[in-house]
Design an enzyme around this catalytic site. Sequence first.
Site, PDB file in Angstrom:
ATOM      1  N   HIS A   1     -28.781  58.226  72.614  1.00  0.00           N
ATOM      2  CA  HIS A   1     -29.750  59.048  71.739  1.00  0.00           C
ATOM      3  C   HIS A   1     -31.088  58.800  72.490  1.00  0.00           C
ATOM      4  O   HIS A   1     -31.210  57.854  73.440  1.00  0.00           O
ATOM      5  CB  HIS A   1     -29.782  58.814  70.369  1.00  0.00           C
ATOM      6  CG  HIS A   1     -28.791  59.374  69.692  1.00  0.00           C
ATOM      7  ND1 HIS A   1     -27.424  59.126  69.332  1.00  0.00           N
ATOM      8  CD2 HIS A   1     -28.680  60.675  68.830  1.00  0.00           C
ATOM      9  CE1 HIS A   1     -26.792  59.589  68.591  1.00  0.00           C
ATOM     10  NE2 HIS A   1     -27.487  60.885  68.334  1.00  0.00           N
TER      11      HIS A   1
ATOM     12  N   LYS B   1     -35.193  57.003  68.562  1.00  0.00           N
ATOM     13  CA  LYS B   1     -34.307  56.970  67.401  1.00  0.00           C
ATOM     14  C   LYS B   1     -34.452  55.769  66.472  1.00  0.00           C
ATOM     15  O   LYS B   1     -34.660  54.410  67.145  1.00  0.00           O
ATOM     16  CB  LYS B   1     -32.964  57.052  67.807  1.00  0.00           C
ATOM     17  CG  LYS B   1     -32.119  57.495  66.745  1.00  0.00           C
ATOM     18  CD  LYS B   1     -30.631  57.802  66.940  1.00  0.00           C
ATOM     19  CE  LYS B   1     -29.647  57.768  65.825  1.00  0.00           C
ATOM     20  NZ  LYS B   1     -30.268  58.784  64.674  1.00  0.00           N
TER      21      LYS B   1
HETATM   22  P1  NAP Z   1     -38.936  63.258  63.435  1.00  0.00           P
HETATM   23  O1  NAP Z   1     -39.327  64.279  64.514  1.00  0.00           O
HETATM   24  O2  NAP Z   1     -39.487  61.900  63.437  1.00  0.00           O
HETATM   25  O3  NAP Z   1     -39.173  63.883  61.846  1.00  0.00           O
HETATM   26  C1  NAP Z   1     -39.429  63.021  60.789  1.00  0.00           C
HETATM   27  C2  NAP Z   1     -40.274  63.745  60.053  1.00  0.00           C
HETATM   28  O4  NAP Z   1     -40.202  63.084  58.495  1.00  0.00           O
HETATM   29  C3  NAP Z   1     -41.843  63.519  60.547  1.00  0.00           C
HETATM   30  O5  NAP Z   1     -42.394  64.827  60.669  1.00  0.00           O
HETATM   31  C4  NAP Z   1     -42.426  62.703  59.341  1.00  0.00           C
HETATM   32  O6  NAP Z   1     -43.795  63.354  59.127  1.00  0.00           O
HETATM   33  C5  NAP Z   1     -41.664  63.065  58.147  1.00  0.00           C
HETATM   34  N1  NAP Z   1     -41.801  62.322  56.935  1.00  0.00           N
HETATM   35  C6  NAP Z   1     -42.156  60.809  56.898  1.00  0.00           C
HETATM   36  N2  NAP Z   1     -42.328  60.405  55.820  1.00  0.00           N
HETATM   37  C7  NAP Z   1     -41.982  61.502  54.843  1.00  0.00           C
HETATM   38  C8  NAP Z   1     -42.261  61.825  53.626  1.00  0.00           C
HETATM   39  N3  NAP Z   1     -42.422  60.799  52.781  1.00  0.00           N
HETATM   40  N4  NAP Z   1     -41.998  62.969  53.021  1.00  0.00           N
HETATM   41  C9  NAP Z   1     -41.646  63.989  53.986  1.00  0.00           C
HETATM   42  N5  NAP Z   1     -41.812  63.971  55.174  1.00  0.00           N
HETATM   43  C10 NAP Z   1     -41.642  62.921  55.829  1.00  0.00           C
HETATM   44  O7  NAP Z   1     -37.390  62.994  63.338  1.00  0.00           O
HETATM   45  P2  NAP Z   1     -36.455  63.953  63.636  1.00  0.00           P
HETATM   46  O8  NAP Z   1     -35.690  63.716  65.051  1.00  0.00           O
HETATM   47  O9  NAP Z   1     -36.641  65.464  63.105  1.00  0.00           O
HETATM   48  O10 NAP Z   1     -34.995  63.625  62.838  1.00  0.00           O
HETATM   49  C11 NAP Z   1     -35.116  63.102  61.483  1.00  0.00           C
HETATM   50  C12 NAP Z   1     -33.891  62.739  60.685  1.00  0.00           C
HETATM   51  O11 NAP Z   1     -32.656  63.657  61.168  1.00  0.00           O
HETATM   52  C13 NAP Z   1     -33.433  61.497  61.504  1.00  0.00           C
HETATM   53  O12 NAP Z   1     -32.772  60.246  60.379  1.00  0.00           O
HETATM   54  C14 NAP Z   1     -32.215  61.673  62.677  1.00  0.00           C
HETATM   55  O13 NAP Z   1     -31.488  60.678  62.837  1.00  0.00           O
HETATM   56  C15 NAP Z   1     -31.317  62.746  61.681  1.00  0.00           C
HETATM   57  N6  NAP Z   1     -30.924  63.867  62.438  1.00  0.00           N
HETATM   58  C16 NAP Z   1     -29.801  64.209  61.997  1.00  0.00           C
HETATM   59  C17 NAP Z   1     -28.815  65.276  62.496  1.00  0.00           C
HETATM   60  C18 NAP Z   1     -27.796  65.739  61.664  1.00  0.00           C
HETATM   61  O14 NAP Z   1     -27.138  66.479  62.198  1.00  0.00           O
HETATM   62  N7  NAP Z   1     -27.442  65.279  60.426  1.00  0.00           N
HETATM   63  C19 NAP Z   1     -29.267  65.757  63.776  1.00  0.00           C
HETATM   64  C20 NAP Z   1     -30.424  65.315  64.559  1.00  0.00           C
HETATM   65  C21 NAP Z   1     -31.363  64.522  63.744  1.00  0.00           C
HETATM   66  P3  NAP Z   1     -45.102  62.476  59.924  1.00  0.00           P
HETATM   67  O15 NAP Z   1     -44.693  62.614  61.310  1.00  0.00           O
HETATM   68  O16 NAP Z   1     -45.921  63.070  59.045  1.00  0.00           O
HETATM   69  O17 NAP Z   1     -44.874  60.997  59.362  1.00  0.00           O
END
Ligand code: NAP
Length: 267
Positions: A156, A160
């Site tokens: 990844h 991450k």
């Molecule tokens: P990311 O770009 O860092 O997004 C996380 C978001 O959550 C940021 O916009 C952050 O906002 C926000 N956040 C933080 N605290 C919050 C709160 N209290 N309430 C609401 N939003 C909040 O990460 P990403 O790449 O999108 O990944 C997110 C998650 O999905 C990770 O755990 C990743 O491992 C997972 N994922 C899962 C899959 C699947 O198929 N299941 C696929 C890809 C990724 P700020 O920037 O404002 O802090």
Amino acid sequence: MSKTLRVAVTGAKGKMGQEVVKMVLQEADFQLVVAIDPSSAGVDAGVLVGKEPCGVIVQADLDQALRESAADVLVDFTIPQVVMDNVRTAIRHGVRPVIGTTGMSPADIEEIDNLLKEKAIGGLIAPNFSIGAILMMKFAAQVAKYMPHVEIIEYHGDQKLDAPSGTSIKTAELIAANRQELRQGNPHEHETIDGARGGYYNGFRIHSVRLPGVFAQQEVVFGGYGQTLKIRHDSYERAGYMPGVAVAVRKVMDCTGVVYGFEHFID
Ligand code: NAP
């Protein structure tokens, strides 16, 4: 005609969250009713994802937003530190969680199951929403019956937060359910550098590679007498997860308690 589902999204500004907002705005039977992201409060959710304004203003407080929204489903792609609070809040409001955030513990999953059953609603926790990844996991579980010696290598991006990945843990659980626990390798092996052999799970190892430029890949490597078998899945972009998320939003309406793994929502 099927009922329009009212969808809330947490982590709307995140990389996955933006794809979810776009998908919800696009699907004819979905209506975006809430978008939460602490650092983008006040912005129109459509504008946030580079589209026309949609009239839903991003908010910071999920509890307040759900009080007024009559949402059916919450899709959460946030961070391991906040996902449980979001899920507890959603269930308290009778909103079904579809959780893509990875890094949840078995105790978290059990707590969510209990909370959902108290409210007689369903929820999904899916470490991976892509069909190819689900098939990789299923094939790996099948092979483990015949070739029990296995290691998982997952790749990844370097930002991450959790390791190993939710997908590799789910794969490991499926493999463990299909073979006797077997402590692999030389019983006298020792690590000259700590962690060289990777994380230990049920007798086998999971290796987490974190590099810039990588999106999401996994190899499951089986070894037998005079042969190896490798099953590999590569994800290239986040939009590839969205058909799965859309299916999950529809199907979560029909279950009670927690469903762990998107494979349970496809034939
Ligand atoms: P990311 O770009 O860092 O997004 C996380 C978001 O959550 C940021 O916009 C952050 O906002 C926000 N956040 C933080 N605290 C919050 C709160 N209290 N309430 C609401 N939003 C909040 O990460 P990403 O790449 O999108 O990944 C997110 C998650 O999905 C990770 O755990 C990743 O491992 C997972 N994922 C899962 C899959 C699947 O198929 N299941 C696929 C890809 C990724 P700020 O920037 O404002 O802090």
